[in-house]
Design an enzyme around this catalytic site. Structure first.
Site, mmCIF file in Angstrom:
data_model
loop_
_atom_site.group_PDB
_atom_site.id
_atom_site.type_symbol
_atom_site.label_atom_id
_atom_site.label_comp_id
_atom_site.label_asym_id
_atom_site.label_seq_id
_atom_site.Cartn_x
_atom_site.Cartn_y
_atom_site.Cartn_z
ATOM 1 C CB ALA A 245 -90.634 55.052 34.445
ATOM 2 C CB ALA A 246 -91.485 60.501 31.914
ATOM 3 N N GLY A 247 -93.010 59.874 34.751
ATOM 4 C CA GLY A 247 -93.345 60.384 36.009
ATOM 5 C C GLY A 247 -92.735 59.888 37.141
ATOM 6 C CG ASP A 248 -92.567 55.842 38.055
ATOM 7 O OD1 ASP A 248 -93.758 56.280 38.597
ATOM 8 O OD2 ASP A 248 -92.639 54.755 37.263
HETATM 9 P P1 ATP Z 1 -95.514 58.258 32.321
HETATM 10 O O1 ATP Z 1 -96.864 57.716 32.696
HETATM 11 O O2 ATP Z 1 -94.927 58.086 31.035
HETATM 12 O O3 ATP Z 1 -94.474 57.789 33.443
HETATM 13 P P2 ATP Z 1 -96.529 60.608 33.081
HETATM 14 O O4 ATP Z 1 -97.842 60.622 32.140
HETATM 15 O O5 ATP Z 1 -96.800 60.204 34.511
HETATM 16 O O6 ATP Z 1 -95.223 59.719 32.547
HETATM 17 P P3 ATP Z 1 -95.649 63.063 31.941
HETATM 18 O O7 ATP Z 1 -96.488 64.260 32.456
HETATM 19 O O8 ATP Z 1 -95.914 62.401 30.677
HETATM 20 O O9 ATP Z 1 -96.049 61.930 33.051
HETATM 21 O O10 ATP Z 1 -94.070 63.302 32.098
HETATM 22 C C1 ATP Z 1 -93.498 63.469 33.382
HETATM 23 C C2 ATP Z 1 -92.654 64.398 33.297
HETATM 24 O O11 ATP Z 1 -91.569 63.848 32.480
HETATM 25 C C3 ATP Z 1 -92.750 65.727 32.606
HETATM 26 O O12 ATP Z 1 -93.415 66.806 33.516
HETATM 27 C C4 ATP Z 1 -91.348 66.353 32.102
HETATM 28 O O13 ATP Z 1 -90.592 66.723 32.866
HETATM 29 C C5 ATP Z 1 -90.780 64.706 31.555
HETATM 30 N N1 ATP Z 1 -91.143 64.704 30.435
HETATM 31 C C6 ATP Z 1 -92.070 63.761 29.846
HETATM 32 N N2 ATP Z 1 -92.203 63.486 28.327
HETATM 33 C C7 ATP Z 1 -91.221 64.346 28.218
HETATM 34 C C8 ATP Z 1 -90.463 64.647 26.653
HETATM 35 N N3 ATP Z 1 -91.067 64.100 25.683
HETATM 36 N N4 ATP Z 1 -89.626 65.480 26.601
HETATM 37 C C9 ATP Z 1 -89.213 65.987 27.970
HETATM 38 N N5 ATP Z 1 -89.398 65.773 29.021
HETATM 39 C C10 ATP Z 1 -90.304 64.904 29.222
HETATM 40 O O1 RIB Z 2 -94.849 54.154 35.866
HETATM 41 C C1 RIB Z 2 -94.190 52.975 35.179
HETATM 42 C C2 RIB Z 2 -94.621 51.782 35.768
HETATM 43 O O2 RIB Z 2 -95.980 51.496 35.600
HETATM 44 C C3 RIB Z 2 -93.696 50.673 35.007
HETATM 45 O O3 RIB Z 2 -92.664 50.191 35.561
HETATM 46 C C4 RIB Z 2 -94.974 49.473 35.361
HETATM 47 O O4 RIB Z 2 -94.577 48.421 36.219
HETATM 48 C C5 RIB Z 2 -96.102 50.190 35.899
HETATM 49 O O5 RIB Z 2 -96.117 49.981 37.282
#
Ligand code: ATP
Ligand code: RIB
Length: 302
Positions: A245-248
């Site tokens: 959920a970093a992207g969320d």
């Molecule tokens: P996820 O699928 O794990 O929810 P994502 O793959 O959609 O994430 P990422 O590009 O990995 O998206 O991360 C989204 C944002 O989270 C990045 O742009 C950054 O701001 C932050 N982020 C992710 N990982 C890190 C980290 N290890 N340290 C600091 N910030 C991070």
């Molecule tokens: O982005 C993270 C989410 O992806 C999780 O909470 C899971 O439910 C999936 O939808």
């Protein structure tokens, strides 16, 4: 500007097992730790946005079961308007099975259930749904034709539109010109455009009519690109324990920045800070920081 944010998307209950490494095919790991967290990309972004101070309503669908009720109660206690979350009488609430390793990396399998029963008429026949909406955001854990319907209505109602194209699915070309901001990660960009190279992927999305492309780059931050300019907004350095959920966190906080009328670059800085804090915590929705936490983090990390 009108500050309401409408999230059109999924709700899932996340079943998370953490282990020291992710299993390879055929491998069984027995030292896992099990937790259940509220999740779903739509609901996560709604919580991220409301914790950041946004006024948020969500459109989605759950099953008529305990998980569905828990997810709605959780959103509502966080301050999200859940009036437009429907209950499906036949399908179960969405569930995600997630593994997380010691470095915070993950794998996710979703059983979408009721999320896929969201109907186009849930969007088009709700007279009040778009009232007061300044920003609409959707992801791709609901039927894709309905995502398009939501973008069409949002543009008719002059809302700013944000597409978080996750998980990557194939999209019709008519959707892209309706998208003001798109927020893929690198893999999603590649899968959406077929381009291995980030710059080529960005060029393809701009050529398809997207207003601004924001590629999230994990611990490297995010790239913003439109027809006028390109900029890199670096991430903050933290010790990540769980990147689910970093992207969320990023997309929800970014929407709040837009709803407040911040420039996209400044909104991305806010989003990078919210997402950085989120990766230091376990779980999807429990990891979303409050606005006060983000402001304090920014003050300490400037
Ligand atoms: P996820 O699928 O794990 O929810 P994502 O793959 O959609 O994430 P990422 O590009 O990995 O998206 O991360 C989204 C944002 O989270 C990045 O742009 C950054 O701001 C932050 N982020 C992710 N990982 C890190 C980290 N290890 N340290 C600091 N910030 C991070
Ligand atoms: O982005 C993270 C989410 O992806 C999780 O909470 C899971 O439910 C999936 O939808």
């Amino acid at each position: 500007m009108d500050r309401h944010i409408l999230v059109v998307g999924s709700l899932n209950m996340d079943h998370v097992v953490t282990a020291d490494h992710l299993p390879v095919q055929g491998e069984t790991i027995i030292e896992g730790q099990y937790h259940i967290y509220p999740g779903g990309k739509g609901a996560n972004q709604a919580v991220a946005a409301v914790r950041m101070g946004g006024k948020v309503k969500m459109l989605g669908r759950v099953g008529n079961d305990a998980y569905g009720r828990q997810l709605i109660t959780g959103l509502s206690s966080a301050g999200v308007n859940t009036r437009y979350i429907g209950t499906d009488e036949t399908l179960a609430t969405g569930v995600a099975v997630i593994t997380v390793d010691q470095k915070g990396q993950n794998t996710i399998v979703v059983a979408s259930g009721a999320n896929m029963a969201l109907k186009e008429t849930d969007i088009t026949d709700e007279p009040d749904l778009f009232n007061g909406v300044g920003v609409m955001v959707a992801q791709l854990e609901i039927p894709v034709p309905n995502v398009k319907a939501a973008f069409r209505v949002a543009k008719e109602r002059e809302a700013i539109t944000v597409l978080n194209p996750a998980p990557a699915r194939s999209l019709s070309k008519e959707l892209f010109p309706l998208v003001d901001y798109i927020t893929p990660n690198r893999l999603e960009l590649q899968m959406l455009t077929g381009a291995n190279d980030t710059q080529a992927g960005i060029s393809r999305l701009l050529a398809l009519g997207v207003g601004t492309v924001i590629v999230t780059l994990g611990e490297k931050g995010a790239l913003l690109a439109n027809r006028q300019k390109q900029s890199h907004i670096p991430a903050f350095t933290v010790d990540a324990v769980d990147t689910v959920a970093a992207g969320d966190a990023f997309t929800g906080a970014f929407c709040v920045g837009l709803a407040e009328g911040l420039s996209p670059d400044i909104a991305i800085r806010l989003a990078n800070a919210a997402a950085a804090i989120s990766v230091t915590r376990n779980g999807a929705q429990p990891s979303m920081p409050s606005r006060d936490e983000v402001e304090e983090f920014l003050a300490q990390n400037s």
